[in-house]
Design an enzyme around this catalytic site. Structure first.
Site, mmCIF file in Angstrom:
data_model
loop_
_atom_site.group_PDB
_atom_site.id
_atom_site.type_symbol
_atom_site.label_atom_id
_atom_site.label_comp_id
_atom_site.label_asym_id
_atom_site.label_seq_id
_atom_site.Cartn_x
_atom_site.Cartn_y
_atom_site.Cartn_z
ATOM 1 C CG HIS A 149 10.807 -6.200 -10.006
ATOM 2 N ND1 HIS A 149 11.528 -5.025 -9.775
ATOM 3 C CD2 HIS A 149 9.658 -6.183 -10.016
ATOM 4 C CE1 HIS A 149 10.524 -4.224 -9.609
ATOM 5 N NE2 HIS A 149 9.426 -4.953 -9.710
ATOM 6 C CG ASP A 150 8.487 -10.902 -7.436
ATOM 7 O OD1 ASP A 150 7.978 -9.776 -7.926
ATOM 8 O OD2 ASP A 150 7.844 -12.048 -7.553
ATOM 9 C CG ASP A 174 14.849 -5.478 -10.273
ATOM 10 O OD1 ASP A 174 14.240 -5.969 -11.421
ATOM 11 O OD2 ASP A 174 14.438 -4.654 -9.616
ATOM 12 C CB SER A 221 7.764 -2.442 -8.072
ATOM 13 O OG SER A 221 7.536 -2.764 -9.439
ATOM 14 N NE ARG A 235 0.923 -12.515 -11.704
ATOM 15 C CZ ARG A 235 1.550 -11.756 -10.646
ATOM 16 N NH1 ARG A 235 1.836 -10.617 -11.184
ATOM 17 N NH2 ARG A 235 1.773 -12.184 -9.463
#
Length: 415
Positions: free
Chosen positions: A377-378, A344, A175, A245
């Site tokens: 993405h994670d 992602d 990232s 967040r």
């Protein structure tokens, strides 16, 4: 030139094992940070100068006598120098990439000396907005200089100088960490032998900048923000940071992953299954996002969130070359490994393919893996066997080239 590898079952680089047999897979052990003080002024891209600063770092493994086995791991938005192992201060605090870095792991600390650096402006020990401004005797707050990825690279280079490392065996990150690795290859080409870029991008899209702006507005408009000087007021803009967040967390997960985790499952539904017809938590996904936001607001600094998201926005190495990414990457002399993940949507595979095409145009050696994974993405943080096989194979190739055929004796590292 290495041809791109697409969706590999096993990477070509894993074909020939290193002669030595590494020890069993294990933890990097109990670790504690070291704080390095740098008094030489650091010129910043903004035109400002930071006169002295501290960086929190952790190291794993042993630096060999030739100082050729060092790997720099660059962190993403909310991570830190604590890459692997267990924190000496908190046995529940395991490094954010512990499944990747350690004895016998893809980045094997029996062979490599791994450095994790907490970036300037962060809130985990390095100089940042919550630090004392020597000019005022009060926390920097909103007066802390705006930073760029390139500023971080210049600061990290001084960590390499501290250890006498002229050239990293590899600089890697996922990232935002991948952006830093890419910047290293461009700005310090002679100091990077291999560049490992995972789930990253050469620039943010308008959509991504938009997500960051909405998150920042949530923080800045929180009544407890006080123009960034909330430290003096004894407040924390927790509501805004929590919302920021929550927004970010949605972008880290794929739609399929969220559907599998939560679907439309209700949170404590009425006995007859009816809706509650209100604005409190009704669905499990709402409960999850609120929990993640509130937890984050208890340990992360709001000014740091503003700084790091703006650094993300500004990263665009091709801006200096009229949008020509190949020209921007032309100074790089490193070999490259790029990894992307099919679901992602924050930094989609097409952005990695764009980097691969630019590198191949320059004749750079490139290995590319596009992993079909459902986690969004994670996924770069997760223990996916195919993904880890790619990284392991690549680092085994580096080990062969450097002659790292056995574990480095733990004789102690320079402090």
């Amino acid at each position: 030139m290495t041809s791109p590898v697409l969706n590999p079952a096993l990477p070509a680089t894993a074909a020939a094992p290193v002669a030595a047999t590494p020890s069993a897979v294990g933890s990097a052990g109990i670790v504690a940070p070291v704080f390095l003080r740098f008094d030489e002024p650091l010129p910043l891209a903004s035109g400002q100068t930071l006169n002295g600063y501290e960086l929190a770092i952790e190291t794993y493994g042993t630096l060999n006598a030739q100082r050729t086995n060092a790997v720099l791991v660059c962190h993403a938005l909310n991570a830190s120098h604590h890459v692997a192992g267990v924190s000496a201060d908190n046995p529940k605090d395991v490094g954010w990439w512990d499944n990747m870095v350690g004895p016998g792991k893809p980045v094997d600390t029996n062979r490599y000396f791994v450095i994790g650096v907490n970036n300037l402006g962060s809130c985990f020990g390095s100089t940042g907005p919550a630090s004392i401004n020597p000019a005022t005797g009060r926390p920097w707050g909103a007066a802390f200089p705006v930073l760029t990825v390139e500023d971080w690279v210049r600061a990290q280079a001084r960590v390499a100088d501290h250890f006498g490392i002229e050239r990293f065996a590899a600089v890697m990150g996922g990232s935002l960490g991948g952006m830093q690795a890419l910047s290293w290859a461009i700005t310090c080409p002679q100091r990077v032998a291999n560049c490992v870029v995972v789930a990253s991008t050469p620039r943010l899209s308008a959509q991504n900048i938009g997500f960051n702006e909405v998150a920042r507005r949530a923080i800045i408009t929180d009544p407890d923000f006080h123009g960034g000087d909330y430290y003096a007021h004894g407040t924390v803009p927790g509501r805004g940071l929590s919302v920021a967040r929550m927004i970010g967390h949605i972008t880290y997960l794929s739609d399929d992953d969220m559907a599998e985790k939560f679907g439309r499952t209700r949170r404590e539904p009425a006995a007859d299954g009816a809706y509650r017809y209100g604005y409190d938590v009704e669905f499990e996904v709402e409960s999850y996002l609120r929990y993640q936001g509130e937890k984050f607001s208890r340990y992360f600094d709001a000014n740091t969130y503003l700084l790091i998201t703006r650094a993300l926005d500004y990263f665009d190495p091709a801006r200096a070359t009229g949008g020509d990414l190949a020209r921007a990457l032309a100074p790089a002399t490193a070999d490259f490994l790029l990894v992307s993940f099919s679901t992602d949507w924050r930094f989609p595979p097409e952005r990695s393919r764009e980097m691969v095409r630019a590198l191949l145009k320059n004749g750079s050696p490139v290995t590319y893996a596009e992993i079909d994974a459902p986690h969004g993405h994670d996924a770069f943080l997760l223990d996916d066997a195919r993904y880890h096989a790619v990284v392991r194979g690549y680092y085994e190739r580096i080990a062969r080239e450097l002659g790292l055929n056995g574990a480095v004796a733990p004789e102690g590292n320079p402090a």
